[in-house]
Each structure stands twice: as C-alpha cells, then as structure tokens.
Design a protein around this motif. Structure first.
Motif, short mmCIF file in Angstrom:
data_model
loop_
_atom_site.label_atom_id
_atom_site.label_comp_id
_atom_site.label_asym_id
_atom_site.label_seq_id
_atom_site.Cartn_x
_atom_site.Cartn_y
_atom_site.Cartn_z
N PRO A 198 17.35 7.05 1.99
CA PRO A 198 16.26 7.57 1.16
C PRO A 198 15.47 6.53 0.37
CG PRO A 198 18.34 7.82 0.03
CD PRO A 198 18.66 7.23 1.39
N ASP A 199 16.01 5.31 0.24
CA ASP A 199 15.38 4.32 -0.63
C ASP A 199 14.00 3.92 -0.13
OD1 ASP A 199 18.53 2.61 -1.35
OD2 ASP A 199 17.63 4.44 -2.16
N GLY A 200 13.03 3.91 -1.06
CA GLY A 200 11.67 3.53 -0.72
C GLY A 200 10.80 4.71 -0.33
N TYR A 201 11.38 5.91 -0.31
CA TYR A 201 10.64 7.11 0.09
C TYR A 201 10.78 8.19 -0.98
CZ TYR A 201 11.25 4.96 4.70
OH TYR A 201 11.27 4.09 5.76
N LEU A 211 5.35 7.03 0.77
CA LEU A 211 5.77 5.64 0.62
C LEU A 211 4.94 5.08 -0.53
CD1 LEU A 211 6.08 6.37 3.79
CD2 LEU A 211 6.24 3.88 4.08
N GLU A 212 5.56 4.75 -1.64
CA GLU A 212 4.83 4.29 -2.81
C GLU A 212 4.34 2.86 -2.67
OE1 GLU A 212 6.69 7.12 -6.32
OE2 GLU A 212 7.16 4.98 -6.26
N SER A 213 5.18 2.00 -2.08
CA SER A 213 4.84 0.59 -1.91
C SER A 213 5.43 0.14 -0.58
CB SER A 213 5.39 -0.23 -3.07
OG SER A 213 5.08 -1.61 -2.90
N GLN A 270 0.83 -1.19 0.00
CA GLN A 270 0.00 0.00 0.00
C GLN A 270 0.87 1.25 0.00
OE1 GLN A 270 -2.62 -0.66 3.46
NE2 GLN A 270 -4.30 -1.01 2.03
N SER A 271 0.24 2.35 -0.36
CA SER A 271 0.97 3.62 -0.38
C SER A 271 0.32 4.59 0.60
CB SER A 271 0.95 4.22 -1.78
OG SER A 271 -0.37 4.54 -2.16
#
Lengths: 109, 115
Positions: free
Chosen positions: B61-64, B78-80, B17-18
């Motif tokens: 920063p990864d995932g944001y 948060l995309e996923s 979810q995002s």
C-alpha cells in the motif's frame, strides 16, 4: 494470508492434458479455491472455483483432495491458445485476495 | 454491461507528479480491488474496499491512497510518483452477495510509466 505455491512453468503439446498443482497448506475451513488465467496485456480471467472433491466446467476441471491442502487444475486437450499464466488463489473470509507468481504454461505445436 | 472499466489506459508521469486512476463497475459489486503487476511478475494487492466508504490495505500500500465515495467507483491516487511505481495497474470487483461465487471481474489495466 493463505500462501499458495505453484510450479513456475510447464511445457506441453497440443492435444495433451495439462495438470497444474497448487499447494495451500494453511487453508482454513471456510476458504474456497479459485483459478485464473491471464494472457499478456490483459487482466486475469476467472476459470473455476471449488471447495472439495471435483468440479468441472466447460473449460477445466478442479480436483481437491479431502485434506484440501492442495488442488489440481486440469486442462484437457490443450491448444496453442491455452498458452498463458495460470494463478491459484485461496479466497479467505475477509476477501483479501492475493495472487501468487502463477504458472506459465506454454503449449507447443 | 460495460463490466469493469479503467481510466486512463496509458499514462507517463515525471517523478514527483501526482495522478488518480479511476475504476468503475456497473455490476453493483460490493468489493473492489487495486493490483499492480510488474513485468514478468504476478499481481500484488495494493488496496481493496469491502463497500462504499471503506478501504483497507493490501500487500503493497505504500505510496498509494484510495477512496470509495460511490459504490461503483474506486479511485487509486499517487501523490508523488516514483520510478518504482512504473507498472500495469488492474482494478477488479467481486459480487459477494450472490451466493458462493468468488469470481473477480478485471478491468483492462492502466499502463503507467514514471520517468
């Protein structure tokens, strides 16, 4: 980033003075040193900042030697409510502010 | 002044979810920050912004993703969502125009759980 190193934990008793030393060997000429306090489930709270020598406010004192490669936060006459995590941060020119692991101070009765 | 506020205070997401976390400050501060704090750990810098329309990467920063369309707001997306992003998220701001004060003002935090 200017890496900082602090003790993981310190124990003290009410009424004693607590001194926490932070090492920042690669601090640059224009960098400032700041300290924060954090209680469980809360965001950090600013305590004090300094550039050199000694700074004192109503909460703490900060001692910085001439080479500025370390700094010592001094908490006078601690109480149970001073039990918290204390963080040392070096403020870089680009304001990329990173916290280390901090020092958990436990004050016992 | 309300200082720094964060919305929401708590959230539970399912993997994939995002969501967007909102940080707002009413102190006219230029710089804003997003941190995450895992249990028993210190704060780690995710992204930060040195002014409206600008953003920069922090340590993790990864995932944001972030956006700073208005000076007073800093959004963290948060995309996923993944379980590894379960954490408490803190927003902070700092006034760099007021002389040599480097005091960061923190919000109350957002507790996010990803199942």
């Amino acid at each position: 980033l200017a890496k900082t190193t602090q003790p993981i934990s310190m124990d003290s008793y009410e009424g004693q003075e607590v001194n926490i030393t932070c090492s920042h060997n690669n601090i640059a000429t224009n960098d400032y040193i700041t300290w924060y306090q954090q209680f469980p489930s809360q965001g950090p709270r600013f305590i004090i900042q300094g550039y050199k020598t000694k700074v004192t406010n109503e909460v703490a004192s900060l001692f910085i030697p001439a080479d500025r490669k370390s700094s010592t936060l001094s908490l006078p006459r601690v109480s149970l409510s001073d039990t918290a995590v204390y963080y040392c941060l070096v403020v870089l020119n680009d304001y990329k502010l990173s916290f280390g692991a901090g020092t958990t101070v436990t004050v016992r009765a | 002044n309300a200082g720094v506020t964060q919305t929401p205070k708590f959230r539970v997401l399912k993997t994939g979810q995002s969501m967007t976390l909102l940080c707002a400050q009413d102190m006219n501060h230029e710089y804003m920050y997003w941190y995450r704090q895992d249990p028993g750990m210190g704060l780690r810098l995710i992204h930060y912004s040195v002014g409206e329309g600008t953003t920069a990467k922090g340590e993790v920063p990864d995932g944001y993703n972030v956006s700073r369309l208005k000076k007073q707001n800093f959004l963290l997306g948060l995309e996923s969502a993944a379980p590894s992003q379960t954490s408490v998220y803190f927003c902070a701001s700092i006034d760099v125009g007021g002389g040599n004060s480097y005091e960061q003002y923190f919000g109350p935090g957002t507790r996010l759980t990803v199942t």
